[in-house]
Scaffold this motif. Structure first.
Motif, PDB file in Angstrom:
ATOM      1  N   PHE A 219      -9.426   4.087   5.828  1.00  0.00           N
ATOM      2  CA  PHE A 219      -9.369   5.219   4.915  1.00  0.00           C
ATOM      3  C   PHE A 219      -7.956   5.439   4.375  1.00  0.00           C
ATOM      4  CE2 PHE A 219     -12.870   5.949   7.827  1.00  0.00           C
ATOM      5  CZ  PHE A 219     -13.901   6.267   6.965  1.00  0.00           C
ATOM      6  N   LYS A 220      -7.099   4.443   4.468  1.00  0.00           N
ATOM      7  CA  LYS A 220      -5.691   4.618   4.084  1.00  0.00           C
ATOM      8  C   LYS A 220      -5.432   4.231   2.630  1.00  0.00           C
ATOM      9  CE  LYS A 220      -4.719   5.841   8.288  1.00  0.00           C
ATOM     10  NZ  LYS A 220      -4.437   7.265   8.568  1.00  0.00           N
ATOM     11  N   GLY A 246     -11.620  10.932   5.988  1.00  0.00           N
ATOM     12  CA  GLY A 246     -10.450  10.679   6.834  1.00  0.00           C
ATOM     13  C   GLY A 246      -9.978  11.940   7.537  1.00  0.00           C
TER      14      GLY A 246
END
Length: 479
Positions: A219-220, A246
């Motif tokens: 989720f970065k 996230g």
């Protein structure tokens, strides 16, 4: 924002415009060619008409000579007028190359008309010789007119021969232009289609890759697509979902860590409590000691003291049970009697107890330690503060599918704020004056969990009159 639909519409409109321009150009060129060709044809017909009308007028004149009737004269007059009109109509055929021949043709048409008129006049005067001469002259002029017409037509052919050759050349040029136009249009449509398809498929590929990364738990990486269409909206929505998921995962992990720490803390606290209990007096040892003291007091003749010690021992033994134990309403009333015995010894004549018990309702099942905390509450807030004491009334009655339990006192009553505080359970609260350490909120909560019913208690309190606590217990569970 340009949508995919608008892009497809633009592509369709572009194709339509290109085809419309090609069709319009071809139509205009074809129309001009046809008009020019019609003009040339009209010129040929007009020149040929002059020769034909010259012959027709001679024929009409010959009929007059052969049969000078009114009908033949009218036919001749019409033919002669048509011949003169033709002479005027030939003016629009004039150009730089045929000016002199056209003037000669017009003069000959006029001369033929005059010669034919002389012949008719001589015919009417019965001058056959002059009439014949005039007819012969008109005939010769008609032959000259035919030759002049052929000369003019031949000149027209020479004049417009370049036009014909130009038409043929333009036809070849149109074929070449059509081929190159088709190639250019195809190339433009191919480039435009490639850009259009690329603007749709590339964002889809990036969205697919982003979705694959999200499914793997990554989720970065931000999702950015700058297309200014629905793909951008989908990318922003997916990126917002990525951020929210996230954040939610981080919150869940934080809560899980917090719960783990709390659970660990509770385990340490229980261990501490167990170690603390090891240093305290064993409650069962205390219970046995009280029983022994009760017997000693009875043997010593202190019957009241023996009864009190016995009541305390009974209460202690009852209260040593687990809070999740199930008992009957009869058991609760019996331990309540033990409690009231102790309170009567304490308050003496200040305490008056009234019981209205329906024996049919005594065998329903309920959690342990329900009635004693409610009675203790009445002593704390109603009996103990009043110098004259008060009356406690206990009612138990069966009512259909319910058992109604009421504990009513004659105290000063409670304000709504005080009643609200009473029904709340502050965290880690110590209930002042409660031997069980259990408050009303705890009683309500345990009853609701036990029966699965929310509306199980009702408290009515009036200042100066007293308080009445009513429990509505289902009769479905009985012992």
């Amino acid at each position: 924002m340009k949508t995919i639909r608008s892009k497809m519409m633009m592509l369709s409109i572009l194709i339509w415009i290109i085809m419309a321009i090609i069709w319009l150009s071809m139509s205009i060129y074809n129309q001009r060619t046809v008009e020019k060709y019609n003009e040339i044809l009209q010129r040929y017909m007009q020149m040929n008409q002059a020769s034909q009308l010259s012959q027709q007028s001679l024929t009409s004149l010959n009929k007059v000579r052969m049969s000078p009737t009114l009908e033949s004269l009218n036919q001749y007059d019409s033919a002669n007028k048509a011949l003169l009109r033709t002479k005027s109509d030939l003016n629009w055929l004039r150009n730089l190359s045929n000016r002199l021949p056209l003037d000669n043709l017009q003069h000959m048409l006029e001369s033929q008309s005059e010669a034919m008129d002389l012949a008719v006049r001589f015919q009417k005067d019965n001058d056959e010789e002059n009439a014949a001469k005039a007819f012969d002259e008109a005939t010769h002029i008609s032959k000259y007119i035919s030759d002049a017409t052929l000369t003019l037509i031949s000149g027209e052919q020479n004049t417009y021969d370049a036009f014909y050759r130009n038409i043929i050349k333009r036809s070849d040029d149109i074929i070449k232009m059509g081929f190159w136009t088709l190639a250019l249009v195809s190339l433009l449509l191919l480039l435009f289609s490639y850009r259009f398809v690329n603007s749709v498929t590339q964002p889809l590929l990036r969205l697919t890759q982003a979705a694959r990364e999200l499914s793997r738990g990554n989720f970065k990486n931000p999702i950015v697509i700058n297309n200014n269409d629905e793909m951008t909206f989908l990318a922003k929505t997916l990126d917002s979902m990525r951020l929210k998921i996230g954040t939610l995962i981080d919150d869940i992990q934080s809560k899980a860590q917090l719960e783990y720490d709390l659970h660990k803390h509770k385990l340490m606290l229980k261990e501490s409590e167990l170690k603390s209990l090891q240093s305290q007096i064993n409650p069962h040892f205390l219970f046995n000691t009280l029983n022994m003291l009760s017997k000693e007091a009875y043997l010593a003749g202190a019957g009241k003291t023996s009864e009190l010690i016995s009541s305390v021992a009974g209460m202690l033994r009852y209260n040593l049970r687990q809070l999740d134990s199930k008992v009957s309403l009869k058991d609760e009333l019996e331990v309540l009697d033990e409690y009231l015995t102790i309170q009567k010894a304490r308050f003496g004549d200040r305490l008056r107890v009234v019981k209205e018990i329906d024996d049919q309702a005594l065998y329903i099942e309920l959690p342990i330690l329900i009635l004693q905390p409610l009675a203790e509450n009445a002593f704390i807030y109603a009996i103990e503060p009043a110098e004259e004491g008060g009356t406690l009334t206990f009612r138990v009655k069966a009512q259909g599918d319910w058992v109604i339990v009421q504990i009513q006192d004659t105290g000063q009553g409670m304000e709504p704020e005080q009643l609200k505080r009473l029904l709340t359970q502050p965290e880690n609260a110590n209930y002042k004056g409660h031997s069980t350490g259990i408050g009303i909120w705890n009683v309500i909560h345990r009853l609701q969990l036990f029966y699965g019913v929310e509306d199980i208690i009702d408290i009515e309190s009036q200042i100066g009159i007293g308080t009445c606590i009513t429990l509505r217990l289902p009769r479905g569970q009985s012992i």
